[in-house]
Write an enzyme that holds these catalytic residues in place. Sequence first.
Site, mmCIF file in Angstrom:
data_model
loop_
_atom_site.group_PDB
_atom_site.id
_atom_site.type_symbol
_atom_site.label_atom_id
_atom_site.label_comp_id
_atom_site.label_asym_id
_atom_site.label_seq_id
_atom_site.Cartn_x
_atom_site.Cartn_y
_atom_site.Cartn_z
ATOM 1 N N CYS A 60 0.830 -1.210 0.000
ATOM 2 C CA CYS A 60 0.000 0.000 0.000
ATOM 3 C C CYS A 60 0.871 1.270 0.000
ATOM 4 C CB CYS A 60 -0.995 -0.056 1.160
ATOM 5 S SG CYS A 60 -2.424 0.992 0.852
ATOM 6 N N HIS A 93 -3.065 -5.260 1.757
ATOM 7 C CA HIS A 93 -2.374 -5.450 3.037
ATOM 8 C C HIS A 93 -2.343 -6.916 3.487
ATOM 9 C CE1 HIS A 93 -2.099 -1.197 4.332
ATOM 10 N NE2 HIS A 93 -3.203 -1.038 3.613
ATOM 11 N N GLU A 149 -0.474 -8.212 5.529
ATOM 12 C CA GLU A 149 -0.144 -8.254 6.974
ATOM 13 C C GLU A 149 -1.390 -8.144 7.855
ATOM 14 O OE1 GLU A 149 0.225 -5.798 4.925
ATOM 15 O OE2 GLU A 149 0.010 -3.850 5.903
HETATM 16 N N1 GLN Z 1 -3.579 6.357 1.150
HETATM 17 C C1 GLN Z 1 -2.280 6.087 1.667
HETATM 18 C C2 GLN Z 1 -1.209 6.839 0.886
HETATM 19 O O1 GLN Z 1 -1.479 7.464 -0.060
HETATM 20 C C3 GLN Z 1 -1.977 4.608 1.643
HETATM 21 C C4 GLN Z 1 -2.954 3.887 2.544
HETATM 22 C C5 GLN Z 1 -2.436 2.624 3.125
HETATM 23 O O2 GLN Z 1 -1.226 2.370 3.180
HETATM 24 N N2 GLN Z 1 -3.355 1.848 3.632
HETATM 25 O O3 GLN Z 1 -0.076 6.782 1.224
#
Ligand code: GLN
Length: 192
Positions: free
Chosen positions: A77, A174, A176
Amino acid sequence: MKIGVLAIQGDFAEHIVMLKRLKVETAEVRLPEHLKNLDGLIIPGGESTTIGKLATDYELIDPIRLFGQRHAIWGTCAGAIFLSKDARRSQPLLSLMDITVERNAFGRQVDSFEAELDVPEMKQATGTKDPYHAIFIRAPIIESVYGDAKVLAKVADGRIVAAQQGHLLATSFHPELTQDTRFHEYFLSLAD
Ligand code: GLN
């Protein structure tokens, strides 16, 4: 095998729990010297602008870039955004992967969702057949994959949510936050 987790912001503790379940030695990475003797590095989810700012302050950007030339790195992410060469706006990036990402592409926090993904490489590496249940939280999409990067997984509408470039791995979701250790096992196969 020893895997570090960048521990300056985000859900690094959850990654460490997953690695421990797989009986892997772990290290929290906060300073350049913590990269020593690691076989791979995970950059967790969180907020990519904050991770970028803190990584700049702690002078981690160049050491992680150098580390990534020889070792496996996986960004989940926000970590995937940080690995990319282009996030379509100005923020500190590692610029290691030939991917362009679009942040928050599925909408806001309330638009977080879960989906079953078909990930052939991961299934093959783990000798399993089940689809992968992925959790997306204000997730980016991988808008384009070019150069040496390849697509690993897409959601049903065709948008790319996982990519790989040699030993570098980026997932919009994710692993994790699930009980399924297969993505971590897949990453370990790249770090080996
Ligand atoms: N929206 C976050 C970003 O732009 C990422 C979100 C996340 O890691 N769950 O960094």
